[in-house]
Design a protein around this motif. Structure first.
Motif, mmCIF file in Angstrom:
data_model
loop_
_atom_site.group_PDB
_atom_site.id
_atom_site.type_symbol
_atom_site.label_atom_id
_atom_site.label_comp_id
_atom_site.label_asym_id
_atom_site.label_seq_id
_atom_site.Cartn_x
_atom_site.Cartn_y
_atom_site.Cartn_z
ATOM 1 N N ALA A 12 12.535 44.283 -2.988
ATOM 2 C CA ALA A 12 12.815 43.130 -2.123
ATOM 3 C C ALA A 12 13.483 42.003 -2.908
ATOM 4 C CB ALA A 12 11.531 42.632 -1.480
ATOM 5 N N ALA A 13 13.174 41.887 -4.188
ATOM 6 C CA ALA A 13 13.720 40.811 -5.007
ATOM 7 C C ALA A 13 15.085 41.143 -5.610
ATOM 8 C CB ALA A 13 12.742 40.464 -6.127
ATOM 9 N N LEU A 14 15.504 42.397 -5.616
ATOM 10 C CA LEU A 14 16.765 42.782 -6.249
ATOM 11 C C LEU A 14 17.989 42.037 -5.726
ATOM 12 C CD1 LEU A 14 16.439 46.618 -6.890
ATOM 13 C CD2 LEU A 14 16.498 44.767 -8.567
ATOM 14 N N PRO A 15 18.168 41.872 -4.409
ATOM 15 C CA PRO A 15 19.356 41.143 -3.956
ATOM 16 C C PRO A 15 19.387 39.715 -4.480
ATOM 17 C CG PRO A 15 18.327 42.297 -2.116
ATOM 18 C CD PRO A 15 17.409 42.418 -3.294
ATOM 19 N N VAL A 16 18.242 39.102 -4.593
ATOM 20 C CA VAL A 16 18.186 37.742 -5.103
ATOM 21 C C VAL A 16 18.531 37.724 -6.580
ATOM 22 C CG1 VAL A 16 16.651 35.780 -5.494
ATOM 23 C CG2 VAL A 16 16.534 37.054 -3.349
ATOM 24 N N MET A 17 17.995 38.680 -7.353
ATOM 25 C CA MET A 17 18.287 38.732 -8.779
ATOM 26 C C MET A 17 19.764 39.033 -9.032
ATOM 27 S SD MET A 17 15.031 40.588 -10.438
ATOM 28 C CE MET A 17 13.689 40.868 -9.336
ATOM 29 N N ALA A 18 20.364 39.824 -8.196
ATOM 30 C CA ALA A 18 21.786 40.144 -8.358
ATOM 31 C C ALA A 18 22.647 38.905 -8.178
ATOM 32 C CB ALA A 18 22.203 41.221 -7.359
ATOM 33 N N ALA A 19 22.171 37.942 -7.422
ATOM 34 C CA ALA A 19 22.934 36.721 -7.193
ATOM 35 C C ALA A 19 23.185 35.952 -8.477
ATOM 36 C CB ALA A 19 22.208 35.822 -6.186
ATOM 37 N N SER A 20 22.315 36.127 -9.503
ATOM 38 C CA SER A 20 22.496 35.383 -10.740
ATOM 39 C C SER A 20 23.791 35.756 -11.451
ATOM 40 C CB SER A 20 21.301 35.576 -11.671
ATOM 41 O OG SER A 20 21.220 36.905 -12.097
ATOM 42 N N ALA A 21 24.356 36.909 -11.148
ATOM 43 C CA ALA A 21 25.634 37.289 -11.735
ATOM 44 C C ALA A 21 26.740 36.338 -11.285
ATOM 45 C CB ALA A 21 25.974 38.728 -11.351
ATOM 46 N N TRP A 22 26.533 35.630 -10.191
ATOM 47 C CA TRP A 22 27.510 34.693 -9.657
ATOM 48 C C TRP A 22 26.986 33.266 -9.734
ATOM 49 C CZ3 TRP A 22 32.177 36.556 -8.808
ATOM 50 C CH2 TRP A 22 32.322 37.921 -8.602
ATOM 51 N N ALA A 23 26.264 32.937 -10.776
ATOM 52 C CA ALA A 23 25.657 31.611 -10.898
ATOM 53 C C ALA A 23 26.723 30.526 -11.042
ATOM 54 C CB ALA A 23 24.713 31.587 -12.089
ATOM 55 N N ALA A 24 26.392 29.341 -10.550
ATOM 56 C CA ALA A 24 27.320 28.208 -10.606
ATOM 57 C C ALA A 24 27.628 27.828 -12.047
ATOM 58 C CB ALA A 24 26.729 27.016 -9.858
ATOM 59 N N GLU A 25 28.861 27.452 -12.268
ATOM 60 C CA GLU A 25 29.297 26.982 -13.578
ATOM 61 C C GLU A 25 29.550 25.484 -13.562
ATOM 62 O OE1 GLU A 25 32.661 29.278 -14.863
ATOM 63 O OE2 GLU A 25 31.652 31.162 -14.389
ATOM 64 N N GLU A 26 29.758 24.938 -12.359
ATOM 65 C CA GLU A 26 30.045 23.510 -12.255
ATOM 66 C C GLU A 26 29.487 22.944 -10.960
ATOM 67 O OE1 GLU A 26 34.307 23.597 -12.622
ATOM 68 O OE2 GLU A 26 34.585 24.104 -10.523
ATOM 69 N N VAL A 27 29.288 21.630 -10.993
ATOM 70 C CA VAL A 27 28.766 20.910 -9.837
ATOM 71 C C VAL A 27 29.801 19.866 -9.439
ATOM 72 C CG1 VAL A 27 26.952 19.352 -9.038
ATOM 73 C CG2 VAL A 27 26.383 21.221 -10.585
ATOM 74 N N LEU A 28 30.150 19.844 -8.170
ATOM 75 C CA LEU A 28 30.982 18.768 -7.652
ATOM 76 C C LEU A 28 30.029 17.697 -7.151
ATOM 77 C CD1 LEU A 28 33.569 17.369 -6.776
ATOM 78 C CD2 LEU A 28 33.556 18.791 -4.712
ATOM 79 N N LEU A 29 29.850 16.637 -7.951
ATOM 80 C CA LEU A 29 28.971 15.537 -7.576
ATOM 81 C C LEU A 29 29.765 14.561 -6.723
ATOM 82 C CD1 LEU A 29 27.164 14.828 -10.962
ATOM 83 C CD2 LEU A 29 26.126 15.708 -8.881
ATOM 84 N N THR A 30 29.299 14.339 -5.515
ATOM 85 C CA THR A 30 29.947 13.365 -4.644
ATOM 86 C C THR A 30 29.031 12.155 -4.524
ATOM 87 O OG1 THR A 30 29.004 14.301 -2.617
ATOM 88 C CG2 THR A 30 31.139 15.163 -3.337
ATOM 89 N N TYR A 31 29.640 11.000 -4.449
ATOM 90 C CA TYR A 31 28.876 9.773 -4.357
ATOM 91 C C TYR A 31 29.684 8.771 -3.548
ATOM 92 C CZ TYR A 31 25.691 6.078 -5.801
ATOM 93 O OH TYR A 31 24.764 5.067 -5.808
ATOM 94 N N ARG A 32 29.256 8.560 -2.322
ATOM 95 C CA ARG A 32 29.893 7.588 -1.414
ATOM 96 C C ARG A 32 31.408 7.776 -1.326
ATOM 97 N NH1 ARG A 32 25.959 2.525 -2.894
ATOM 98 N NH2 ARG A 32 24.139 3.604 -2.112
ATOM 99 N N GLY A 33 31.807 8.993 -0.981
ATOM 100 C CA GLY A 33 33.215 9.287 -0.750
ATOM 101 C C GLY A 33 34.024 9.567 -1.997
ATOM 102 N N PHE A 34 33.404 9.622 -3.124
ATOM 103 C CA PHE A 34 34.101 9.809 -4.374
ATOM 104 C C PHE A 34 33.424 10.973 -5.081
ATOM 105 C CE2 PHE A 34 33.005 8.789 -8.655
ATOM 106 C CZ PHE A 34 34.018 8.089 -9.262
#
Length: 171
Positions: A12-34
């Motif tokens: 049951a946990a395998l699909p979730v663990m497989a997702a780590s292969a596509w882990a985020a590398e960056e965050v787009l931080l937005t703050y009040r339209g910027f």
């Protein structure tokens, strides 16, 4: 019977663990339209040292945010069992909570925000029975994850409030 239960839970946990292969590398931080794109590694440095390097440091100075406050937000743990969390987030109430938190943490495009957030939350909880915002961002299954800087703390607080009864039950 126990080996079958263990096998079922692992499968049951395998699909979730497989997702780590596509882990985020960056965050787009937005703050009040910027917004500005920040590497996850800069958030990891902030979490470990309290210092905000590079792009993250510049962004925090620009919006007047104290790095230590952000450090506390991204490292504050919420105790929860990963498999229980998976079951709860796949319920009607859990999907509602994903929609609430998904306002502040979402993919850059597409309709799979609920599924992506569920995957990141569960994967974050599976190894140590707790989640932090940093772990959720690290485990988010898209290269970039969008975080609304104005709404993130309130959304994370709602998630903690939602999960608190689960952690009490499991103690």
């Amino acid at each position: 019977m126990k080996p079958l239960l263990t096998l079922a839970l692992t499968l049951a946990a395998l699909p979730v663990m497989a997702a780590s292969a596509w882990a985020a590398e960056e965050v787009l931080l937005t703050y009040r339209g910027f917004g500005r794109t920040v590497p996850i590694s800069e958030l990891e440095t902030l979490a470990e040292t309290g210092e905000a390097p590079g792009t993250l440091g510049g962004l925090l100075r620009q919006v007047g945010q104290n790095p230590q406050e952000l450090q506390q937000v991204i490292t504050r743990p919420i105790a929860v069992d990963g498999l229980t969390l998976d079951r709860v987030l796949n319920s009607f109430v859990g999907e509602w909570m994903l929609d609430q938190v998904g306002v502040a943490i979402r993919p850059p495009a597409g309709d799979a925000g609920r599924q992506a957030l569920r995957s990141a939350l569960v994967l974050s909880a599976l190894d140590d029975n707790e989640i932090t915002l940093l772990e959720v961002l690290q485990n988010y299954p898209t290269q970039t994850v969008v975080v609304d800087g104005v709404q993130i703390q309130a959304a994370y607080n709602r998630l903690a409030t939602f999960l608190r009864p689960l952690s009490r039950i499991l103690r």
